[in-house]
Design an enzyme around this catalytic site. Sequence first.
Site, short mmCIF file in Angstrom:
data_model
loop_
_atom_site.label_atom_id
_atom_site.label_comp_id
_atom_site.label_asym_id
_atom_site.label_seq_id
_atom_site.Cartn_x
_atom_site.Cartn_y
_atom_site.Cartn_z
N SER A 15 0.85 -1.22 0.00
CA SER A 15 0.00 0.00 0.00
C SER A 15 0.87 1.26 0.00
O SER A 15 0.52 2.26 -0.60
CB SER A 15 -0.95 0.00 1.20
OG SER A 15 -0.24 0.18 2.41
N ASN A 16 2.04 1.19 0.64
CA ASN A 16 2.96 2.35 0.57
C ASN A 16 3.51 2.49 -0.85
O ASN A 16 3.64 3.60 -1.37
CB ASN A 16 4.11 2.16 1.56
CG ASN A 16 3.72 2.61 2.97
OD1 ASN A 16 3.64 3.79 3.25
ND2 ASN A 16 3.44 1.66 3.83
N ARG A 66 22.76 -13.74 5.08
CA ARG A 66 22.25 -12.38 4.86
C ARG A 66 23.14 -11.66 3.86
O ARG A 66 22.64 -11.00 2.94
CB ARG A 66 22.23 -11.60 6.18
CG ARG A 66 21.07 -11.89 7.06
CD ARG A 66 20.98 -10.91 8.23
NE ARG A 66 19.90 -11.33 9.10
CZ ARG A 66 18.61 -11.15 8.82
NH1 ARG A 66 18.26 -10.54 7.69
NH2 ARG A 66 17.66 -11.58 9.63
N MET A 91 10.42 -6.24 4.93
CA MET A 91 10.58 -6.85 6.26
C MET A 91 11.87 -7.65 6.38
O MET A 91 11.86 -8.79 6.82
CB MET A 91 9.36 -7.74 6.56
CG MET A 91 8.05 -7.03 6.45
SD MET A 91 7.96 -5.58 7.52
CE MET A 91 7.54 -6.36 9.05
N ARG A 92 12.96 -7.09 5.91
CA ARG A 92 14.25 -7.78 6.06
C ARG A 92 15.21 -6.86 6.78
O ARG A 92 15.23 -5.66 6.52
CB ARG A 92 14.85 -8.10 4.67
CG ARG A 92 14.16 -9.18 3.91
CD ARG A 92 14.49 -10.55 4.42
NE ARG A 92 15.91 -10.88 4.36
CZ ARG A 92 16.45 -11.92 4.98
NH1 ARG A 92 15.70 -12.68 5.75
NH2 ARG A 92 17.73 -12.20 4.87
N LEU A 94 18.74 -5.47 6.95
CA LEU A 94 19.74 -5.33 5.90
C LEU A 94 21.13 -5.11 6.53
O LEU A 94 21.26 -4.42 7.53
CB LEU A 94 19.37 -4.14 5.01
CG LEU A 94 18.10 -4.38 4.18
CD1 LEU A 94 17.53 -3.07 3.70
CD2 LEU A 94 18.40 -5.32 3.02
N ASN A 108 13.26 4.60 4.79
CA ASN A 108 12.40 3.53 5.29
C ASN A 108 11.21 4.16 6.00
O ASN A 108 11.32 5.23 6.61
CB ASN A 108 13.18 2.66 6.29
CG ASN A 108 12.34 1.51 6.86
OD1 ASN A 108 11.70 0.78 6.11
ND2 ASN A 108 12.33 1.38 8.17
N HIS A 110 8.57 3.46 9.04
CA HIS A 110 8.43 2.58 10.21
C HIS A 110 7.15 2.99 10.94
O HIS A 110 6.92 4.19 11.18
CB HIS A 110 9.65 2.72 11.13
CG HIS A 110 9.57 1.86 12.34
ND1 HIS A 110 9.80 0.49 12.30
CD2 HIS A 110 9.26 2.15 13.63
CE1 HIS A 110 9.64 0.00 13.52
NE2 HIS A 110 9.31 0.97 14.34
N GLU A 175 1.16 6.92 7.03
CA GLU A 175 2.40 6.44 6.38
C GLU A 175 2.42 6.86 4.92
O GLU A 175 3.42 7.37 4.39
CB GLU A 175 2.48 4.92 6.45
CG GLU A 175 2.75 4.37 7.82
CD GLU A 175 2.84 2.87 7.83
OE1 GLU A 175 3.30 2.28 6.83
OE2 GLU A 175 2.45 2.27 8.84
#
Length: 214
Positions: A15-16, A66, A91-92, A94, A108, A110, A175
């Site tokens: 949605s963002n 990672r 949702m990782r 980094l 980002n 949040h 957001e």
Amino acid sequence: MPAKRLVVLISGSGSNLQALIDNSGKNKDYEVVGVISNRPNVKGLKRAAMANISHSTLDHTLYTSREAFDTELLNLVESYKPDIVALAGFMRILTPVFVTPLQGKMLNIHPSLLPKYAGLNTHQRAIDANDSIAGCTVHFVTEALDGGPPVIQASVSIESDETAQSLADKVLISEHKIFTIAINWLAQGRLKLNGNNASLDNKILQLSGYQLNH
Ligand code: GRF
């Protein structure tokens, strides 16, 4: 001035991402040139397809570390020659392998009023703490998880009968607003990262960033 090239990283509904796509058509300061998801078949990839935007999945479960994933992700992101990278519900966690080369051009979103409630389950934590307000923050991405300098925040009230879901729904609307504002500022060259401070129009932003509601 040609539109800045924006790559958006997602993990879910997007949605963002949709807000960023819808806004790009208005002022042409940026265009979304690529969408990358770490999870296959999520709604955000359908949103990219509907908007005829190049999109792909880089499934993190296929990588043994990672760093290996982040190296591949960096190569894919850089193949789009981005001016800006947006983590939109990505949702990782980094590693510096990915973050360092992009520092200063990556934002980002949040779902909390940082520095409160970094990490997950932000809405339930705010309700459990009997907070009266919650909200969201756009921040520059640095090596600190959810810790880069805030750019802009918006707050919403927590009602007595609030649930984590009702609060998430309210915050999500904010957001979308603050992410498009912040991406526009970066695309217009007004927003910059100076060391560990964010500045807007060459003025250092206060510690919690620009406050949209006031
Ligand atoms: C949003 O609350 C975002 O802050 C969080 O994931 C939720 C869904 O985002 N990280 P989206 O709809 O995938 O943009």
